[in-house]
Design a protein around this motif. Structure first.
Motif, mmCIF file in Angstrom:
data_model
loop_
_atom_site.group_PDB
_atom_site.id
_atom_site.type_symbol
_atom_site.label_atom_id
_atom_site.label_comp_id
_atom_site.label_asym_id
_atom_site.label_seq_id
_atom_site.Cartn_x
_atom_site.Cartn_y
_atom_site.Cartn_z
ATOM 1 N N LYS A 199 0.831 -1.202 0.000
ATOM 2 C CA LYS A 199 0.000 0.000 0.000
ATOM 3 C C LYS A 199 0.870 1.259 0.000
ATOM 4 N N GLU A 250 0.468 -1.307 -10.722
ATOM 5 C CA GLU A 250 -0.360 -1.122 -9.529
ATOM 6 C C GLU A 250 -1.827 -1.258 -9.902
ATOM 7 N N GLU A 297 -3.128 -1.144 -4.352
ATOM 8 C CA GLU A 297 -1.732 -1.317 -3.956
ATOM 9 C C GLU A 297 -0.781 -1.391 -5.135
#
Length: 60
Positions: free
Chosen positions: A2, A25, A29
């Motif tokens: 994250k 991504e 995350e």
């Protein structure tokens, strides 16, 4: 990994700031990329959302 982890992560070798490089991504995350220490230059890969922050081993 994250994005919010960047607030607490530092280089395990020298405690320097890490620079994030994102390759892939999703909405939640970072899946692939790397973290690079601005102070000592060590790279740490991010693979399948997991940062590998083990210090590099030196072979003699």
């Amino acid at each position: 990994m994250k994005h919010s982890l960047m607030d607490i992560l530092c280089c395990p070798v020298c405690k320097g700031d890490l620079v994030l490089h994102v390759d892939t991504e999703n909405d939640k995350e970072i899946l692939e990329g790397s973290l690079n220490c601005a102070a000592c230059g060590v790279d740490y890969p991010i693979h399948e959302g997991i940062p590998n922050l083990l210090p590099p081993t030196h072979k003699s």
